[in-house]
Design a protein around this motif. Structure first.
Motif, PDB file in Angstrom:
ATOM      1  N   GLU A 354       1.210  -4.324  -8.021  1.00  0.00           N
ATOM      2  CA  GLU A 354       1.914  -5.609  -8.954  1.00  0.00           C
ATOM      3  C   GLU A 354       2.761  -5.655  -8.370  1.00  0.00           C
ATOM      4  OE1 GLU A 354      -0.437  -6.943 -11.003  1.00  0.00           O
ATOM      5  OE2 GLU A 354      -2.006  -5.638 -11.014  1.00  0.00           O
ATOM      6  N   GLY A 355       3.257  -6.937  -8.725  1.00  0.00           N
ATOM      7  CA  GLY A 355       4.646  -7.453  -8.855  1.00  0.00           C
ATOM      8  C   GLY A 355       4.951  -7.459  -7.774  1.00  0.00           C
ATOM      9  N   ASP A 356       4.209  -6.687  -6.650  1.00  0.00           N
ATOM     10  CA  ASP A 356       4.619  -7.520  -5.122  1.00  0.00           C
ATOM     11  C   ASP A 356       5.261  -8.760  -4.825  1.00  0.00           C
ATOM     12  OD1 ASP A 356       5.416  -4.809  -4.375  1.00  0.00           O
ATOM     13  OD2 ASP A 356       3.660  -4.239  -3.588  1.00  0.00           O
ATOM     14  N   ASN A 357       5.210  -9.018  -4.362  1.00  0.00           N
ATOM     15  CA  ASN A 357       5.019 -10.222  -2.994  1.00  0.00           C
ATOM     16  C   ASN A 357       6.017 -10.300  -1.385  1.00  0.00           C
ATOM     17  OD1 ASN A 357       8.222 -10.591  -2.441  1.00  0.00           O
ATOM     18  ND2 ASN A 357       8.513 -11.435  -5.107  1.00  0.00           N
ATOM     19  N   LEU A 358       5.470 -11.439  -1.051  1.00  0.00           N
ATOM     20  CA  LEU A 358       5.683 -11.266   0.740  1.00  0.00           C
ATOM     21  C   LEU A 358       7.201 -10.934   0.914  1.00  0.00           C
ATOM     22  CD1 LEU A 358       3.724 -10.923   2.943  1.00  0.00           C
ATOM     23  CD2 LEU A 358       3.710 -13.142   3.079  1.00  0.00           C
ATOM     24  N   THR A 359       8.278 -11.961   0.162  1.00  0.00           N
ATOM     25  CA  THR A 359       9.349 -10.981   0.667  1.00  0.00           C
ATOM     26  C   THR A 359       9.674 -10.208  -0.071  1.00  0.00           C
ATOM     27  OG1 THR A 359      10.122 -13.527   0.244  1.00  0.00           O
ATOM     28  CG2 THR A 359      12.121 -11.818  -0.006  1.00  0.00           C
ATOM     29  N   LEU A 360       9.400  -9.159  -0.835  1.00  0.00           N
ATOM     30  CA  LEU A 360       9.608  -7.863  -1.385  1.00  0.00           C
ATOM     31  C   LEU A 360       9.496  -6.513  -0.441  1.00  0.00           C
ATOM     32  CD1 LEU A 360       9.979  -7.872  -5.045  1.00  0.00           C
ATOM     33  CD2 LEU A 360      11.300  -8.004  -3.525  1.00  0.00           C
ATOM     34  N   VAL A 361       7.658  -6.930   0.224  1.00  0.00           N
ATOM     35  CA  VAL A 361       7.328  -6.482   1.250  1.00  0.00           C
ATOM     36  C   VAL A 361       7.757  -6.581   2.464  1.00  0.00           C
ATOM     37  CG1 VAL A 361       5.224  -6.178   2.124  1.00  0.00           C
ATOM     38  CG2 VAL A 361       5.182  -6.663  -0.177  1.00  0.00           C
ATOM     39  N   ALA A 362       8.159  -6.847   3.005  1.00  0.00           N
ATOM     40  CA  ALA A 362       9.142  -7.882   3.552  1.00  0.00           C
ATOM     41  C   ALA A 362      10.622  -6.939   4.415  1.00  0.00           C
ATOM     42  CB  ALA A 362       9.362  -8.910   4.584  1.00  0.00           C
ATOM     43  N   GLN A 363      11.153  -6.973   2.286  1.00  0.00           N
ATOM     44  CA  GLN A 363      12.565  -6.157   2.324  1.00  0.00           C
ATOM     45  C   GLN A 363      12.372  -5.082   2.958  1.00  0.00           C
ATOM     46  OE1 GLN A 363      14.050  -8.178  -0.688  1.00  0.00           O
ATOM     47  NE2 GLN A 363      15.277  -9.661   0.365  1.00  0.00           N
ATOM     48  N   LYS A 364      11.359  -4.199   2.003  1.00  0.00           N
ATOM     49  CA  LYS A 364      11.249  -2.935   2.584  1.00  0.00           C
ATOM     50  C   LYS A 364      10.766  -2.103   3.480  1.00  0.00           C
ATOM     51  CE  LYS A 364       8.706  -2.819  -1.821  1.00  0.00           C
ATOM     52  NZ  LYS A 364       7.646  -2.492  -3.264  1.00  0.00           N
ATOM     53  N   PRO A 385      -2.909  -7.974  -5.184  1.00  0.00           N
ATOM     54  CA  PRO A 385      -3.103  -6.232  -5.332  1.00  0.00           C
ATOM     55  C   PRO A 385      -4.258  -5.851  -5.597  1.00  0.00           C
ATOM     56  CG  PRO A 385      -2.165  -7.349  -7.638  1.00  0.00           C
ATOM     57  CD  PRO A 385      -2.380  -8.892  -6.427  1.00  0.00           C
ATOM     58  N   ARG A 386      -3.494  -4.515  -4.329  1.00  0.00           N
ATOM     59  CA  ARG A 386      -4.732  -4.125  -3.386  1.00  0.00           C
ATOM     60  C   ARG A 386      -5.015  -4.526  -2.498  1.00  0.00           C
ATOM     61  NH1 ARG A 386      -6.099  -3.733  -8.718  1.00  0.00           N
ATOM     62  NH2 ARG A 386      -7.662  -6.121  -8.458  1.00  0.00           N
ATOM     63  N   GLN A 387      -4.224  -5.515  -2.322  1.00  0.00           N
ATOM     64  CA  GLN A 387      -4.592  -6.933  -0.655  1.00  0.00           C
ATOM     65  C   GLN A 387      -3.896  -5.010   0.185  1.00  0.00           C
ATOM     66  OE1 GLN A 387      -2.919 -10.077  -0.165  1.00  0.00           O
ATOM     67  NE2 GLN A 387      -3.619 -10.923   1.891  1.00  0.00           N
ATOM     68  N   ARG A 388      -4.799  -5.295   1.564  1.00  0.00           N
ATOM     69  CA  ARG A 388      -3.788  -4.192   2.568  1.00  0.00           C
ATOM     70  C   ARG A 388      -3.292  -5.003   3.390  1.00  0.00           C
ATOM     71  NH1 ARG A 388      -7.678  -0.701   6.814  1.00  0.00           N
ATOM     72  NH2 ARG A 388      -6.371   1.232   6.721  1.00  0.00           N
ATOM     73  N   LEU A 389      -1.809  -4.763   3.855  1.00  0.00           N
ATOM     74  CA  LEU A 389      -1.770  -5.559   4.852  1.00  0.00           C
ATOM     75  C   LEU A 389      -0.902  -4.656   5.905  1.00  0.00           C
ATOM     76  CD1 LEU A 389       1.089  -7.984   2.442  1.00  0.00           C
ATOM     77  CD2 LEU A 389      -1.202  -8.217   3.672  1.00  0.00           C
TER      78      LEU A 389
END
Length: 395
Positions: A354-364, A385-389
């Motif tokens: 919850e609260g994730d977006n693709l930009t944040l995930v990329a930065q992580k 949410p709960r999507q597997r990347l």
């Protein structure tokens, strides 16, 4: 006369513009607040008439005579032509294309190119200044090689300035067993500067000098003669130059603007490899940043599109060329449109919170958004949410 043959060649370029302006096709490129090219005093009708028999000779003969005078040309340090001013005209449409391409599809590789360019900028700029050449020529190296000193093209061009063997030898670079000075930044940059000066002295225009650097002197002269014009915009409008050459100047300008405004375009001032290492260290220290712990071997499937090359796929997915060829049983580097290529990669998986977006995930994970989109075959940046990347593991 010291520069006789140089003057003759320039008269050829100017003499081709004898067609009345009213009969010429209207150029398609916009006039972008650039100064018009000016005629030199020695390009009078009397001069052309006196040398008509020479002007009508074949291009090869003329250029051979010019090259015999290269030693004399190189001594002309204070040329009457405005060598230091680089007024380039280009299509806004093509400029926008390159801005988009370099900041999206080619983004990861171009980040590395920018990092290399920053590392070598001071050295190259000092050498350009020594030859009294425009500093904008620095960006030619950026688009030619990304300042990768060991890069070599399929055609055999090598080094940061992508010299062919014959041109490199002509400008004093040694190429023999175990030695290739095209890969030496300082020596090859000196050679490139001498080559740039000769091209400018031949054509009297940076537009044509840059086109000749890309296409060769002969090709540009033939285009000038066929188009009966020495106006760069007219030759482009008549499509007398190859598409790659027409794209060349807008590409240089786009690379220059991105380099000078990296923050605005979201680039960092270092190579992506180093940036990724630093981000990984920072992330490892943070207890709140989730990192995938299990690494899986996986084959991604890439559908070949127009313009794709094996080398490009290797750089895009950070996988060696040999591994890609081995995984696909390829004997050559040739690709066919719509061909499906298996990319052997190591990946981990991340479950969206919850609260994730693709930009944040990329930065992580120290990745670009484009890289995650590519690895997950996503058409948009929407995630749930709960999507597997799939997260590529950079080695």
């Amino acid at each position: 006369m010291k520069c006789c043959y140089l003057i003759i060649l320039i008269s050829l370029v100017i003499g081709c513009a004898s067609q009345p302006a009213s009969q010429r096709p209207k150029p398609e490129l916009p006039q972008l607040t650039m100064e018009e090219l000016t005629d030199d005093a020695m390009m009078s009708e009397e001069f052309v008439k006196e040398n008509l028999s020479i002007v009508e000779k074949k291009d090869v003969v003329i250029l051979q005579k010019v090259k015999k005078q290269s030693a004399a040309v190189k001594k002309i340090e204070n040329t009457s032509l405005n060598m230091h001013s680089m007024n380039l005209r280009y299509s806004k449409k093509l400029y926008d294309f390159w801005i988009n391409y370099l900041t999206s599809r080619f983004r990861d590789t171009f980040q590395n190119h920018l990092g290399n360019a920053l590392k070598y900028k001071d050295t190259v700029m000092q050498i350009l200044a020594r030859y009294n050449l425009p500093k904008e020529l620095f960006y030619v190296g950026l688009i030619e090689s990304g300042y990768n000193l060991r890069i070599k093209s399929r055609a055999g061009a090598a080094g940061p300035w992508q010299f062919m063997k014959s041109t490199a030898i002509h400008y004093g670079l040694k190429i023999k067993r175990g030695v290739d000075e095209r890969n030496d930044l300082i020596k090859s940059t000196h050679a490139a500067c001498r080559y740039f000066k000769d091209l400018y002295n031949i054509f009297g225009s940076w537009e044509f000098a840059l086109l000749a650097y890309n296409k060769g002197e002969y090709g540009v002269i033939r285009a000038i003669r066929r188009g009966n014009s020495r106006d760069y915009k007219v030759l482009v409008a008549q499509k007398l130059l190859p598409r790659e050459t027409i794209y060349y100047i807008p590409k240089i300008v786009a690379a220059r603007d991105i380099f000078n405004q990296m923050d605005q375009y979201g680039f960092s001032g270092q190579s992506r490899t180093l940036a990724t290492q630093e981000v990984s260290v920072q992330v490892a220290k943070s207890q709140t940043t989730p990192r995938p712990k299990v690494v899986y071997k996986k084959h991604l499937t890439h559908k070949v599109r127009k313009g794709d090359t094996l080398l490009g796929l290797s750089q895009r997915y950070a996988v060696s060329l040999a591994k890609i060829k081995q995984s696909n049983s390829l004997r050559s580097n040739r690709l066919l449109k719509n061909q499906k290529i298996k990319i052997p990669v190591k990946v981990s998986y991340y479950t969206v919170r919850e609260g994730d977006n693709l930009t944040l995930v990329a930065q992580k994970f120290g990745l670009s958004v484009g890289k995650i989109l590519s690895y997950n075959s996503l058409d948009s940046e929407k995630i749930y949410p709960r999507q597997r990347l799939v997260i590529p593991v950079l080695l």
